[in-house]
Design an enzyme around this catalytic site. Structure first.
Site, short mmCIF file in Angstrom:
data_model
loop_
_atom_site.label_atom_id
_atom_site.label_comp_id
_atom_site.label_asym_id
_atom_site.label_seq_id
_atom_site.Cartn_x
_atom_site.Cartn_y
_atom_site.Cartn_z
N GLY A 202 0.83 -1.20 0.00
CA GLY A 202 0.00 0.00 0.00
C GLY A 202 0.85 1.24 0.00
O GLY A 202 2.09 1.18 -0.07
N LYS B 182 2.99 -0.08 7.96
CA LYS B 182 3.38 -1.46 7.68
C LYS B 182 4.49 -1.92 8.62
O LYS B 182 4.41 -3.00 9.22
CB LYS B 182 3.81 -1.57 6.21
CG LYS B 182 2.68 -1.30 5.22
CD LYS B 182 3.12 -1.47 3.79
CE LYS B 182 3.89 -0.28 3.27
NZ LYS B 182 3.08 0.94 3.12
N THR B 183 5.54 -1.13 8.75
CA THR B 183 6.65 -1.49 9.63
C THR B 183 6.21 -1.48 11.09
O THR B 183 6.58 -2.37 11.87
CB THR B 183 7.83 -0.51 9.43
OG1 THR B 183 8.20 -0.49 8.05
CG2 THR B 183 9.03 -0.93 10.26
N GLU C 199 -2.50 31.76 -8.49
CA GLU C 199 -3.25 31.11 -7.41
C GLU C 199 -4.73 31.46 -7.47
O GLU C 199 -5.58 30.62 -7.14
CB GLU C 199 -2.65 31.49 -6.05
CG GLU C 199 -1.20 31.08 -5.86
CD GLU C 199 -0.95 29.60 -6.10
OE1 GLU C 199 -1.88 28.79 -5.87
OE2 GLU C 199 0.17 29.24 -6.51
N ASP D 86 2.07 21.59 -11.92
CA ASP D 86 0.68 21.42 -12.37
C ASP D 86 0.63 20.63 -13.67
O ASP D 86 -0.21 19.75 -13.85
CB ASP D 86 0.01 22.78 -12.58
CG ASP D 86 -0.05 23.60 -11.30
OD1 ASP D 86 -0.14 23.00 -10.22
OD2 ASP D 86 0.02 24.85 -11.39
#
Length: 489
Positions: free
Chosen positions: A100, A106-107, A320, A394
């Site tokens: 995933g 996970k660890t 922006e 972008d």
């Protein structure tokens, strides 16, 4: 005079000659050994991975993931009491593969499983087995498994296993192939009474060799995705439980503002908020620190000393404003903040947050997303009739989305066909379809801004005045005149 000088120098030369004659000369074998050593330096003797010492972590320290924990509880119980399962004829699963996105725990979960099972924990990264010299990686794998067998019950955890377990091809590296083959042999060589299990983690399941992930090796493959709203709240409660938090702070509110974030992101937000509280000499963490922490994790640290010319500052404001206006037009995401303050690698940013956790997305919504990405570049083109380098990121994201629509999701006129990487060489039809989607989305964003030119200018002007706009202020500007759709082509 010459005789006198010679009598002084002669003893020195005699002493030097005698000294050299007493030093043994290197043999022919030594010269050959030195020569070979320069050509092929000896590989460092592989060492078995040592059990790692970690802070005691249990399942209580891992928020959410109830279904994953349930899967692991059976394995933990098997390690503790194997006879109970053997009477039923059950065998211990040999491998558990977590896959995933990065930062989903996970660890952490593997460490907690070892602690819950009272098993020794042997941690290794896939890159530790990758060496220049053939056979070194394979020997390290053998040493690791031998050590784990001696100290059973044991859990071997291999992080980033794709470094050694990637799919083999005709051009594969011999060292990597030998290392992978040794790992397969070791996983097949467990005796029925051995209480050793292999856990591994990867962000790219699609890269792994089929021989590695077949049943009998990694029997259980567990997907670990980014947490939903409820689990985010639980994760935040774990990371804030030892921190003084102001009574006005609601963890559920923070969870609502962080959709799509991983557990690692949430841990970083909690830590950054605590650091900011210390910086401001406060006794508890308040909303201000949490807002600043979320912003820092999402967009990076502020660059307050970054000096930008008025001309470029205006360009950033329109860029922006373009993103914000197109995003508000479609309304798929909220826009909590728009700023022209430099953060991270960005000269400005438009913060966008999904209104809810989503697991599916339509073709229309993907195209809307691409149009939002083009909002900044379209605004620059509309105002200045030229383009700048400010839209680099972008453009990359927009092209990735368009390519995914065509090649992986069947969302184009090419139909329900999936194109693998090898199928795309000189595929003009695919490239033309990607270009069509990109061009249509760019024209769509440009059309929205043309039909709402005055609103775009008002947003940019307000940004230049106060540098940052919150969503309430943005809505006030837009509310005076509704956002008009683009004119039909």
């Amino acid at each position: 005079l010459m005789i006198f000088l010679f009598s002084l120098i002669l003893p020195f030369f005699l002493f030097l000659i005698l000294s050299l004659s007493r030093r043994p000369l290197p043999s022919e074998g030594a010269f050959q050994k030195a020569k070979e050593g320069r050509k092929n330096p000896p590989a460092e003797e592989p060492q078995a991975a040592q059990p790692q010492v970690f802070p005691q972590i249990t399942f209580e320290d891992v928020a959410g993931l109830d279904e994953v924990k349930e899967e692991l509880w059976e394995i933990i119980d098997f390690l503790k009491d194997p006879q109970r399962y053997e009477k039923m004829g059950a065998k211990l699963p040999r491998g558990v593969l977590f896959y995933g996105p990065p930062g989903t725990g996970k660890t952490l979960l593997a460490k907690a499983a070892a602690q819950e099972a009272s098993a020794s924990f042997h941690f290794a990264s896939g890159s530790e087995f990758v060496e220049k010299y053939v056979g070194v990686g394979a020997k390290r794998v053998r040493n690791l498994f031998e050590k784990a067998r001696r100290e059973g019950p044991s859990i071997i955890f291999i992080d980033e296993i794709d470094a050694i377990g990637a799919r083999r091809t005709n051009e594969s590296n011999n060292e990597k192939d030998q290392t992978l083959n040794q790992l397969l042999v070791e996983m097949d060589g467990f005796q029925p009474n051995e209480t050793v299990i292999v856990m591994a983690a990867t962000n790219r399941l699609d890269l792994l060799d089929e021989a590695l992930i077949r049943p009998g090796r990694f029997d259980r493959q567990i997907y670990m995705g980014n947490p939903d709203l409820k689990v985010r709240e639980e994760i935040l409660s774990v990371h804030f439980r030892n921190k003084p938090v102001d009574g006005s702070v609601a963890l559920k509110s923070i969870a609502r503002r962080t959709p799509g974030m991983s557990g690692a992101h949430l841990a970083s937000i909690a830590n950054e908020a605590a650091i900011l509280a210390v910086r401001f000499h406060k006794r508890s963490i308040g909303e201000k620190e949490i807002d600043m922490a979320i912003e820092k994790v999402l967009a990076g640290p502020e660059h307050k000393r970054c000096v930008i010319s008025p001309r470029e500052r205006e360009k950033i404001a329109f860029h922006e404003a373009g993103h914000a206006l197109v995003s508000k037009f479609f309304g798929h995401e909220s826009v909590p903040k728009v700023s022209i303050i430099s953060r991270g690698r960005a000269l400005g940013y438009t913060m966008q947050v999904p209104r809810e956790d989503r697991y599916l997305i339509t073709a229309t919504e993907l195209k809307d997303k691409i149009q939002v990405l083009f909002g900044g570049r379209a605004a620059e083109s509309l105002i200045y009739n030229e383009l700048s380098s400010g839209a680099k990121d972008d453009l990359k994201k927009a092209n990735q989305l368009a390519r995914e629509m065509v090649c992986q999701l069947g969302m184009s006129s090419l139909g329900n066909i999936v194109y693998e990487a090898g199928d795309l060489k000189e595929n003009a039809a695919v490239e033309n379809e990607i270009r069509r989607i990109i061009d249509d989305c760019y024209e769509g964003a440009l059309g929205i801004l043309k039909n709402n030119f005055q609103t775009l200018s008002d947003i940019a002007r307000r940004l230049m005045e106060q540098e940052t706009l919150l969503e309430e202020e943005l809505d006030q500007i837009i509310g005076k005149r509704k956002i008009s759709p683009p004119s039909p082509a």
